[in-house]
Design a protein around this motif. Structure first.
Motif, PDB file in Angstrom:
ATOM      1  N   CYS A 109       0.893  -1.152   0.000  1.00 38.93           N
ATOM      2  CA  CYS A 109       0.000   0.000   0.000  1.00 38.93           C
ATOM      3  C   CYS A 109       0.934   1.205   0.000  1.00 38.93           C
ATOM      4  N   SER A 110       0.934   1.961  -1.095  1.00 36.77           N
ATOM      5  CA  SER A 110       1.919   3.036  -1.207  1.00 36.77           C
ATOM      6  C   SER A 110       1.300   4.322  -1.718  1.00 36.77           C
ATOM      7  N   VAL A 111       2.010   5.414  -1.427  1.00 37.34           N
ATOM      8  CA  VAL A 111       1.599   6.728  -1.891  1.00 37.34           C
ATOM      9  C   VAL A 111       2.861   7.533  -2.200  1.00 37.34           C
ATOM     10  N   GLU A 112       2.768   8.365  -3.219  1.00 40.98           N
ATOM     11  CA  GLU A 112       3.851   9.268  -3.567  1.00 40.98           C
ATOM     12  C   GLU A 112       3.243  10.619  -3.896  1.00 40.98           C
ATOM     13  N   VAL A 113       3.778  11.669  -3.276  1.00 37.01           N
ATOM     14  CA  VAL A 113       3.339  13.019  -3.567  1.00 37.01           C
ATOM     15  C   VAL A 113       4.552  13.889  -3.866  1.00 37.01           C
ATOM     16  N   SER A 114       4.355  14.851  -4.741  1.00 36.28           N
ATOM     17  CA  SER A 114       5.400  15.822  -5.086  1.00 36.28           C
ATOM     18  C   SER A 114       4.761  17.190  -5.194  1.00 36.28           C
ATOM     19  N   PHE A 115       5.493  18.193  -4.727  1.00 33.22           N
ATOM     20  CA  PHE A 115       5.029  19.566  -4.869  1.00 33.22           C
ATOM     21  C   PHE A 115       6.199  20.527  -4.736  1.00 33.22           C
ATOM     22  N   GLY A 116       6.016  21.706  -5.279  1.00 34.13           N
ATOM     23  CA  GLY A 116       7.045  22.737  -5.210  1.00 34.13           C
ATOM     24  C   GLY A 116       7.067  23.387  -3.836  1.00 34.13           C
ATOM     25  N   ILE A 117       8.276  23.794  -3.406  1.00 29.55           N
ATOM     26  CA  ILE A 117       8.402  24.527  -2.154  1.00 29.55           C
ATOM     27  C   ILE A 117       9.129  25.842  -2.411  1.00 29.55           C
ATOM     28  N   ASP A 118       8.893  26.788  -1.558  1.00 28.53           N
ATOM     29  CA  ASP A 118       9.526  28.092  -1.651  1.00 28.53           C
ATOM     30  C   ASP A 118      10.999  27.962  -1.256  1.00 28.53           C
ATOM     31  N   PRO A 119      11.938  28.371  -2.104  1.00 32.17           N
ATOM     32  CA  PRO A 119      13.364  28.269  -1.775  1.00 32.17           C
ATOM     33  C   PRO A 119      13.747  28.992  -0.480  1.00 32.17           C
ATOM     34  N   THR A 120      12.988  30.022  -0.121  1.00 31.60           N
ATOM     35  CA  THR A 120      13.312  30.739   1.114  1.00 31.60           C
ATOM     36  C   THR A 120      12.967  29.928   2.364  1.00 31.60           C
ATOM     37  N   SER A 121      12.277  28.791   2.198  1.00 33.30           N
ATOM     38  CA  SER A 121      11.947  27.939   3.347  1.00 33.30           C
ATOM     39  C   SER A 121      13.076  26.974   3.697  1.00 33.30           C
ATOM     40  N   LEU A 122      14.103  26.868   2.839  1.00 32.43           N
ATOM     41  CA  LEU A 122      15.198  25.922   3.108  1.00 32.43           C
ATOM     42  C   LEU A 122      15.969  26.210   4.395  1.00 32.43           C
ATOM     43  N   PRO A 123      16.311  27.467   4.719  1.00 35.36           N
ATOM     44  CA  PRO A 123      17.018  27.699   5.983  1.00 35.36           C
ATOM     45  C   PRO A 123      16.238  27.204   7.209  1.00 35.36           C
ATOM     46  N   GLU A 124      14.934  27.410   7.213  1.00 32.14           N
ATOM     47  CA  GLU A 124      14.107  26.925   8.321  1.00 32.14           C
ATOM     48  C   GLU A 124      14.089  25.400   8.360  1.00 32.14           C
ATOM     49  N   LEU A 125      14.001  24.773   7.204  1.00 33.37           N
ATOM     50  CA  LEU A 125      14.047  23.317   7.120  1.00 33.37           C
ATOM     51  C   LEU A 125      15.389  22.787   7.632  1.00 33.37           C
ATOM     52  N   LEU A 126      16.463  23.469   7.295  1.00 32.79           N
ATOM     53  CA  LEU A 126      17.788  23.101   7.803  1.00 32.79           C
ATOM     54  C   LEU A 126      17.822  23.147   9.327  1.00 32.79           C
ATOM     55  N   LYS A 127      17.231  24.182   9.924  1.00 35.02           N
ATOM     56  CA  LYS A 127      17.196  24.295  11.387  1.00 35.02           C
ATOM     57  C   LYS A 127      16.458  23.118  12.013  1.00 35.02           C
ATOM     58  N   HIS A 128      15.320  22.749  11.417  1.00 38.10           N
ATOM     59  CA  HIS A 128      14.548  21.619  11.933  1.00 38.10           C
ATOM     60  C   HIS A 128      15.343  20.316  11.839  1.00 38.10           C
ATOM     61  N   CYS A 129      16.051  20.127  10.738  1.00 42.91           N
ATOM     62  CA  CYS A 129      16.857  18.912  10.551  1.00 42.91           C
ATOM     63  C   CYS A 129      18.034  18.881  11.520  1.00 42.91           C
ATOM     64  N   GLU A 130      18.639  20.038  11.771  1.00 44.37           N
ATOM     65  CA  GLU A 130      19.737  20.109  12.741  1.00 44.37           C
ATOM     66  C   GLU A 130      19.233  19.737  14.133  1.00 44.37           C
ATOM     67  N   GLN A 131      18.026  20.199  14.486  1.00 48.91           N
ATOM     68  CA  GLN A 131      17.443  19.849  15.772  1.00 48.91           C
ATOM     69  C   GLN A 131      17.146  18.354  15.835  1.00 48.91           C
ATOM     70  N   LEU A 132      16.648  17.798  14.758  1.00 50.34           N
ATOM     71  CA  LEU A 132      16.378  16.363  14.683  1.00 50.34           C
ATOM     72  C   LEU A 132      17.668  15.575  14.881  1.00 50.34           C
ATOM     73  N   GLU A 133      18.744  16.018  14.259  1.00 50.99           N
ATOM     74  CA  GLU A 133      20.045  15.356  14.408  1.00 50.99           C
ATOM     75  C   GLU A 133      20.519  15.444  15.865  1.00 50.99           C
ATOM     76  N   ARG A 134      20.399  16.625  16.481  1.00 56.52           N
ATOM     77  CA  ARG A 134      20.815  16.793  17.880  1.00 56.52           C
ATOM     78  C   ARG A 134      20.001  15.896  18.808  1.00 56.52           C
ATOM     79  N   ASP A 135      18.693  15.816  18.568  1.00 49.75           N
ATOM     80  CA  ASP A 135      17.833  14.991  19.401  1.00 49.75           C
ATOM     81  C   ASP A 135      18.198  13.509  19.300  1.00 49.75           C
ATOM     82  N   ALA A 136      18.669  13.109  18.124  1.00 47.26           N
ATOM     83  CA  ALA A 136      18.980  11.689  17.893  1.00 47.26           C
ATOM     84  C   ALA A 136      20.339  11.298  18.465  1.00 47.26           C
ATOM     85  N   MET A 137      21.153  12.274  18.813  1.00 47.34           N
ATOM     86  CA  MET A 137      22.497  11.938  19.315  1.00 47.34           C
ATOM     87  C   MET A 137      22.536  11.852  20.818  1.00 47.34           C
TER      88      MET A 137
END
Length: 137
Positions: A109-137
């Motif tokens: 049972c699978s699903v795939e979605v794709s959509f465009g994102i605003d390039p200015t949202s990447l820095p915020e996404l990076l912050k969230h990923c950095e926090q995720l990495e810190r939480d996992a360590m």
């Protein structure tokens, strides 16, 4: 973590359920163009988060390439963000799959979605990923 589409209706929500010494277990919810899905119990190893973070940072700085995050079972979950043109437009693609059992049959049972994102949202996404990495360590 929330990834919003440029269309203001599409999104991917990632919620961390549990961290341990080698990774993170989380659930994902998505909605795009009338399709909605969610999947829990996804496990990602910390080193894969670190690799994704490096790829995402390069993507944000160079405005070219792709960043991909996969679960410990790659068929179960993958999230990719890629630059689609020289102007720096980005496309996010989410693939999720779970197995269903009926009689002797195993059916995906699978699903795939794709959509465009605003390039200015990447820095915020990076912050969230950095926090995720810190939480996992």
């Amino acid at each position: 973590m929330l990834i919003k589409g440029k269309d203001k209706h599409s999104y991917i929500k990632i919620h961390v359920d549990k961290e341990d010494e080698i990774g993170v277990r989380f659930s994902v919810e998505t909605h795009s163009r009338g399709i909605s899905a969610s999947l829990g119990g996804i496990y990602i190893v910390t080193t894969d988060i670190t690799k994704f973070l490096a790829e995402l940072s390069t993507l944000e700085n160079k405005r070219s390439g792709v960043a991909c995050l996969q679960s410990a079972f790659p068929e179960e979950f993958s999230l990719s963000i890629r630059c689609v043109n020289r102007r720096g437009h980005f496309l996010v693609t989410l693939r999720m799959q779970d197995l269903s059992y009926y009689e002797e049959l195993v059916t995906p049972c699978s699903v795939e979605v794709s959509f465009g994102i605003d390039p200015t949202s990447l820095p915020e996404l990076l912050k969230h990923c950095e926090q995720l990495e810190r939480d996992a360590m």
